[in-house]
Write a protein that holds these residues in place. Structure first.
Motif, PDB file in Angstrom:
ATOM      1  N   LEU A 148       0.831  -1.206   0.000  1.00 52.30           N
ATOM      2  CA  LEU A 148       0.000   0.000   0.000  1.00 52.30           C
ATOM      3  C   LEU A 148       0.867   1.257   0.000  1.00 52.30           C
ATOM      4  CD1 LEU A 148      -2.949   0.960   0.144  1.00 52.30           C
ATOM      5  CD2 LEU A 148      -2.716   1.009   2.635  1.00 52.30           C
ATOM      6  N   PHE A 152       1.105   4.260  -2.884  1.00 59.05           N
ATOM      7  CA  PHE A 152       0.932   5.651  -2.451  1.00 59.05           C
ATOM      8  C   PHE A 152       2.049   6.525  -3.024  1.00 59.05           C
ATOM      9  CE2 PHE A 152      -1.678   4.979   1.734  1.00 59.05           C
ATOM     10  CZ  PHE A 152      -2.749   4.578   0.965  1.00 59.05           C
ATOM     11  N   VAL A 169      -5.416  10.779   0.892  1.00 61.20           N
ATOM     12  CA  VAL A 169      -5.616   9.659   1.830  1.00 61.20           C
ATOM     13  C   VAL A 169      -6.451  10.165   2.998  1.00 61.20           C
ATOM     14  CG1 VAL A 169      -4.529   7.968   3.338  1.00 61.20           C
ATOM     15  CG2 VAL A 169      -3.437   8.584   1.173  1.00 61.20           C
ATOM     16  N   GLU A 172      -6.204   7.823   7.866  1.00 61.08           N
ATOM     17  CA  GLU A 172      -5.043   6.963   8.112  1.00 61.08           C
ATOM     18  C   GLU A 172      -4.661   6.942   9.590  1.00 61.08           C
ATOM     19  OE1 GLU A 172      -0.456   6.285   6.454  1.00 61.08           O
ATOM     20  OE2 GLU A 172      -1.581   8.090   5.910  1.00 61.08           O
ATOM     21  N   SER A 192     -11.508  -0.911   3.576  1.00 58.32           N
ATOM     22  CA  SER A 192     -10.599   0.117   3.069  1.00 58.32           C
ATOM     23  C   SER A 192     -10.520  -0.029   1.546  1.00 58.32           C
ATOM     24  CB  SER A 192      -9.209  -0.048   3.677  1.00 58.32           C
ATOM     25  OG  SER A 192      -9.256   0.078   5.081  1.00 58.32           O
ATOM     26  N   PHE A 194      -9.780   2.133  -2.615  1.00 59.64           N
ATOM     27  CA  PHE A 194      -9.561   3.293  -3.490  1.00 59.64           C
ATOM     28  C   PHE A 194     -10.890   3.762  -4.075  1.00 59.64           C
ATOM     29  CE2 PHE A 194      -5.399   1.313  -3.465  1.00 59.64           C
ATOM     30  CZ  PHE A 194      -4.532   2.393  -3.416  1.00 59.64           C
ATOM     31  N   LEU A 255      -6.457  -4.023  -3.348  1.00 60.92           N
ATOM     32  CA  LEU A 255      -5.282  -3.306  -3.832  1.00 60.92           C
ATOM     33  C   LEU A 255      -4.826  -3.858  -5.184  1.00 60.92           C
ATOM     34  CD1 LEU A 255      -2.978  -1.279  -3.401  1.00 60.92           C
ATOM     35  CD2 LEU A 255      -1.791  -3.035  -2.055  1.00 60.92           C
ATOM     36  N   TYR A 281      -7.769   7.284  -1.201  1.00 59.91           N
ATOM     37  CA  TYR A 281      -7.774   6.016  -0.461  1.00 59.91           C
ATOM     38  C   TYR A 281      -8.405   6.264   0.902  1.00 59.91           C
ATOM     39  CZ  TYR A 281      -6.371   1.531   1.515  1.00 59.91           C
ATOM     40  OH  TYR A 281      -6.385   0.277   2.083  1.00 59.91           O
ATOM     41  N   TYR A 283      -9.242   4.661   4.534  1.00 64.64           N
ATOM     42  CA  TYR A 283      -9.026   3.581   5.502  1.00 64.64           C
ATOM     43  C   TYR A 283     -10.379   3.234   6.130  1.00 64.64           C
ATOM     44  CZ  TYR A 283      -3.911   3.775   5.413  1.00 64.64           C
ATOM     45  OH  TYR A 283      -2.592   3.693   5.024  1.00 64.64           O
TER      46      TYR A 283
END
Length: 292
Positions: A148, A152, A169, A172, A192, A194, A255, A281, A283
């Motif tokens: 991950l 990123f 993001v 996080e 979690s 995208f 992912l 993204y 979380y």
């Protein structure tokens, strides 16, 4: 003659009276032994108080109760048993002791209370766990952090190189704080993943073949036509046609699925009517976190 005899007798009588008045009283021990105060004490009196001194020896009963005229420190037997030495009785009545021993508050919690909150610790809040999906298996907690972080870095680099690409993001820090605590272990976590939003200017695409083939030009119809034209290589994401946003909306919980489609997504930047590709993204957090 008779007068003379009478005078003589009168004189004798006066003389006798005079002598009787002037004669001293006989000594006390001879004439009247009881007239003077008896200096010899009575035997019983002498035993009790010899030499006319105060009797320092108390009566037997008096001595036992209060020797030397001092306050009797020894209480009555019954009194001693109830309250020795005139002190406050520290032993409470049986009934009173059962109700409130030593007048202290009972610090021992009720058995049921102890089961709910052992060791008097703060009880953790009750969380809404929702309906758990066995297939989910709390996917929000199952992340390949190394892979991950690598994607990123690539996305940030591509965003710096192209102004039409943005990357962000969310959650996080909160994610790792909740993950490392024990409070949400039994809660249902969101996935979690995208989110990809491709924004288009359809007025700028009026000369495109796919646009002219549309029977209607509402946003939802144009979104479907656009996806059909360029979505052949974007197949691993969950597509949604949003009527209030022109373009394409995709979501990836895997992912690997996002990495497989990323090159095709990035290729859309070359289209003139594609104004922005926004990649983010999220979380996944516990569902009950949003309900507190």
């Amino acid at each position: 003659m008779n007068k003379i005899i009478s005078m003589i007798l009168l004189c004798v009588l006066l003389l006798v009276c005079f002598l009787g008045c002037s004669t001293p009283k006989a000594p006390a021990d001879v004439n009247d032994p009881n007239d003077e105060i008896d200096s010899t004490p009575n035997d019983n009196e002498n035993e009790k108080n010899p030499d006319n001194e105060i009797d320092s020896t108390p009566d037997n009963n008096e001595s036992e109760k209060n020797p030397d005229n001092e306050i009797d420190p020894t209480p009555d037997d019954n009194q001693s048993e109830k309250n020795p030495a005139n002190e406050v009785d520290p032993t409470p009545d049986d009934n009173e002791g059962e109700k409130e021993p030593d007048t202290e508050v009972d610090s021992t919690p009720d058995n049921n209370e102890g089961e709910k909150n052992p060791d008097n610790e703060i009880e953790l809040p009750h969380h809404f766990h929702g309906e758990k999906d066995p297939a989910n298996n709390n996917a929000g907690n199952n992340i390949d952090e190394a892979a991950l972080k690598a994607i990123f870095e690539q996305l940030r680099a591509d965003a710096d190189a192209n102004a039409k690409l943005e990357f962000w993001v969310e959650y996080e820090q909160i994610y790792y704080e909740l993950k490392n605590s024990d409070e949400y272990d039994n809660c249902e976590w969101l996935e979690s993943g995208f989110i990809v939003v491709v924004s288009c200017c359809y007025d700028c695409a009026a000369n495109e073949d796919w646009y002219q083939q549309c029977s209607t030009t509402d946003i939802k119809s144009l979104n479907e036509a656009f996806y059909q034209q360029y979505g052949a290589d974007i197949t691993n994401g969950q597509y949604s046609n949003i009527s209030f946003s022109s373009g394409m909306f995709l979501r990836y919980s895997s992912l690997d699925a996002f990495i497989s489609d990323y090159d095709a997504i990035k290729a859309l930047l070359e289209l003139g009517y594609v104004k922005l590709i926004d990649i983010g993204y999220n979380y996944g957090l516990p569902i009950c976190y949003f309900m507190e």
